[in-house]
Write a protein that holds these residues in place. Structure first.
Motif, PDB file in Angstrom:
ATOM      1  N   THR A   1       0.465  34.130 -37.901  1.00  0.00           N
ATOM      2  CA  THR A   1      -0.070  35.386 -37.380  1.00  0.00           C
ATOM      3  C   THR A   1       0.728  36.518 -38.006  1.00  0.00           C
ATOM      4  OG1 THR A   1      -0.643  34.324 -35.300  1.00  0.00           O
ATOM      5  CG2 THR A   1      -0.493  36.728 -35.282  1.00  0.00           C
ATOM      6  N   TYR A   2       0.023  37.514 -38.503  1.00  0.00           N
ATOM      7  CA  TYR A   2       0.702  38.637 -39.137  1.00  0.00           C
ATOM      8  C   TYR A   2       0.149  39.944 -38.590  1.00  0.00           C
ATOM      9  CZ  TYR A   2      -3.397  38.655 -42.235  1.00  0.00           C
ATOM     10  OH  TYR A   2      -4.682  38.679 -42.719  1.00  0.00           O
ATOM     11  N   PHE A   3       0.936  40.982 -38.782  1.00  0.00           N
ATOM     12  CA  PHE A   3       0.617  42.291 -38.224  1.00  0.00           C
ATOM     13  C   PHE A   3       0.880  43.383 -39.255  1.00  0.00           C
ATOM     14  CE2 PHE A   3       2.065  39.453 -34.926  1.00  0.00           C
ATOM     15  CZ  PHE A   3       1.093  39.599 -33.947  1.00  0.00           C
ATOM     16  N   ALA A   4       0.203  44.522 -39.073  1.00  0.00           N
ATOM     17  CA  ALA A   4       0.414  45.673 -39.949  1.00  0.00           C
ATOM     18  C   ALA A   4       1.502  46.593 -39.419  1.00  0.00           C
ATOM     19  CB  ALA A   4      -0.891  46.463 -40.097  1.00  0.00           C
ATOM     20  N   ASP A   5       2.022  46.287 -38.232  1.00  0.00           N
ATOM     21  CA  ASP A   5       2.955  47.203 -37.587  1.00  0.00           C
ATOM     22  C   ASP A   5       4.087  46.442 -36.897  1.00  0.00           C
ATOM     23  OD1 ASP A   5       0.957  46.257 -35.604  1.00  0.00           O
ATOM     24  OD2 ASP A   5       2.140  47.512 -34.252  1.00  0.00           O
ATOM     25  N   PRO A   6       5.208  47.125 -36.649  1.00  0.00           N
ATOM     26  CA  PRO A   6       6.358  46.454 -36.039  1.00  0.00           C
ATOM     27  C   PRO A   6       6.189  46.151 -34.556  1.00  0.00           C
ATOM     28  CG  PRO A   6       6.857  48.766 -36.396  1.00  0.00           C
ATOM     29  CD  PRO A   6       5.522  48.507 -37.034  1.00  0.00           C
ATOM     30  N   PHE A   7       5.175  46.688 -33.930  1.00  0.00           N
ATOM     31  CA  PHE A   7       4.971  46.477 -32.498  1.00  0.00           C
ATOM     32  C   PHE A   7       3.920  45.416 -32.206  1.00  0.00           C
ATOM     33  CE2 PHE A   7       6.253  50.897 -33.271  1.00  0.00           C
ATOM     34  CZ  PHE A   7       7.513  50.837 -32.709  1.00  0.00           C
ATOM     35  N   SER A   8       3.449  44.754 -33.264  1.00  0.00           N
ATOM     36  CA  SER A   8       2.465  43.663 -33.141  1.00  0.00           C
ATOM     37  C   SER A   8       1.181  44.119 -32.448  1.00  0.00           C
ATOM     38  CB  SER A   8       3.083  42.476 -32.392  1.00  0.00           C
ATOM     39  OG  SER A   8       4.256  42.043 -33.024  1.00  0.00           O
ATOM     40  N   GLN A   9       0.773  45.339 -32.743  1.00  0.00           N
ATOM     41  CA  GLN A   9      -0.445  45.900 -32.158  1.00  0.00           C
ATOM     42  C   GLN A   9      -1.653  45.793 -33.088  1.00  0.00           C
ATOM     43  OE1 GLN A   9      -0.465  47.170 -28.872  1.00  0.00           O
ATOM     44  NE2 GLN A   9       1.526  46.161 -28.959  1.00  0.00           N
ATOM     45  N   GLN A  10      -1.412  45.480 -34.367  1.00  0.00           N
ATOM     46  CA  GLN A  10      -2.494  45.426 -35.350  1.00  0.00           C
ATOM     47  C   GLN A  10      -2.503  44.058 -36.044  1.00  0.00           C
ATOM     48  OE1 GLN A  10      -2.642  48.992 -37.909  1.00  0.00           O
ATOM     49  NE2 GLN A  10      -1.072  49.841 -36.560  1.00  0.00           N
ATOM     50  N   PRO A  11      -2.943  43.016 -35.314  1.00  0.00           N
ATOM     51  CA  PRO A  11      -2.936  41.671 -35.894  1.00  0.00           C
ATOM     52  C   PRO A  11      -3.952  41.523 -37.027  1.00  0.00           C
ATOM     53  CG  PRO A  11      -4.060  41.652 -33.782  1.00  0.00           C
ATOM     54  CD  PRO A  11      -3.475  43.028 -33.958  1.00  0.00           C
ATOM     55  N   GLY A  12      -3.612  40.647 -37.967  1.00  0.00           N
ATOM     56  CA  GLY A  12      -4.532  40.331 -39.058  1.00  0.00           C
ATOM     57  C   GLY A  12      -4.733  41.448 -40.053  1.00  0.00           C
ATOM     58  N   ARG A  13      -3.810  42.389 -40.079  1.00  0.00           N
ATOM     59  CA  ARG A  13      -3.944  43.517 -40.994  1.00  0.00           C
ATOM     60  C   ARG A  13      -2.655  43.730 -41.781  1.00  0.00           C
ATOM     61  NH1 ARG A  13      -5.903  48.484 -37.672  1.00  0.00           N
ATOM     62  NH2 ARG A  13      -5.808  49.393 -39.733  1.00  0.00           N
ATOM     63  N   VAL A  14      -2.789  44.360 -42.931  1.00  0.00           N
ATOM     64  CA  VAL A  14      -1.680  44.773 -43.787  1.00  0.00           C
ATOM     65  C   VAL A  14      -1.669  46.298 -43.778  1.00  0.00           C
ATOM     66  CG1 VAL A  14      -0.902  44.843 -46.203  1.00  0.00           C
ATOM     67  CG2 VAL A  14      -1.842  42.720 -45.247  1.00  0.00           C
ATOM     68  N   ASN A  15      -0.486  46.910 -43.721  1.00  0.00           N
ATOM     69  CA  ASN A  15      -0.447  48.374 -43.767  1.00  0.00           C
ATOM     70  C   ASN A  15      -0.349  48.856 -45.211  1.00  0.00           C
ATOM     71  OD1 ASN A  15       2.375  49.045 -44.603  1.00  0.00           O
ATOM     72  ND2 ASN A  15       2.925  48.026 -42.688  1.00  0.00           N
TER      73      ASN A  15
END
Length: 122
Positions: free
Chosen positions: A84-98
Motif C-alpha cells: 500500500t502506498y500513499f502520495a502524502d505523509p499522513f496516509s490520506q491519499q492511498p494509491g497515488r504518487v505526488n
C-alpha cells in the motif's frame, strides 16, 4: 570540515526483516552486521543502523532523494510486492504518487510502521 550526518538508528522488532525491507525496496546491497546493528549503507556514506528493540516501536519518517530512474525501479518494486502506498505523509491519499516541486514522491510503511518516502525533488 562541514558537519554531515553519519548514521541514525532505526528501531525494529526484527532487525533483519526491516533491513531486508529497506535494501530490497531501495535496491541497495545487503545490510552488514555492525555490533548490535544491521547497517544499511546509503550512497552518501550515511548508514541506517537497524537495531532490534523490545517493546513498542515509535514510527519515524525516513526520506530518500532518488533519481527518476531509481524512483521508477522503487515504484515497480512497491507494485510488485503489492504494498500500500500513499502520495502524502499522513496516509490520506492511498494509491497515488505526488508531483510536488516538479518531481515525484511516494510513501510506504516498513514492517514496524516507519514511513519510508522516495522523492525525486527536495
Amino acid at each position: 570540515m562541514p558537519i554531515e550526518l553519519n548514521h541514525t538508528i532505526v528501531a525494529a522488532h526484527d532487525r533483519r526483516a526491516t533491513a531486508d525491507f529497506l535494501t530490497g525496496l531501495l535496491g541497495l546491497p545487503e545490510a552488514e552486521v555492525n555490533g548490535p546493528f544491521l547497517a544499511v549503507q546509503l550512497g552518501n556514506r550515511v548508514t541506517l543502523d537497524v537495531m532490534t528493540v523490545e517493546g513498542p516501536v515509535t514510527p519515524q519518517h525516513y526520506a530518500f532523494l532518488v533519481s527518476e530512474d531509481e524512483f521508477d525501479a522503487i515504484f515497480a518494486r512497491i507494485e510488485a510486492q503489492g504494498l500500500t502506498y500513499f502520495a502524502d505523509p499522513f496516509s490520506q491519499q492511498p494509491g497515488r504518487v505526488n508531483h510536488w516541486n516538479g518531481g515525484r514522491g511516494v510513501y510506504v510503511k516498513d514492517p514496524d510502521g516507519h514511513s519510508i518516502e522516495a522523492l525525486t525533488r527536495p
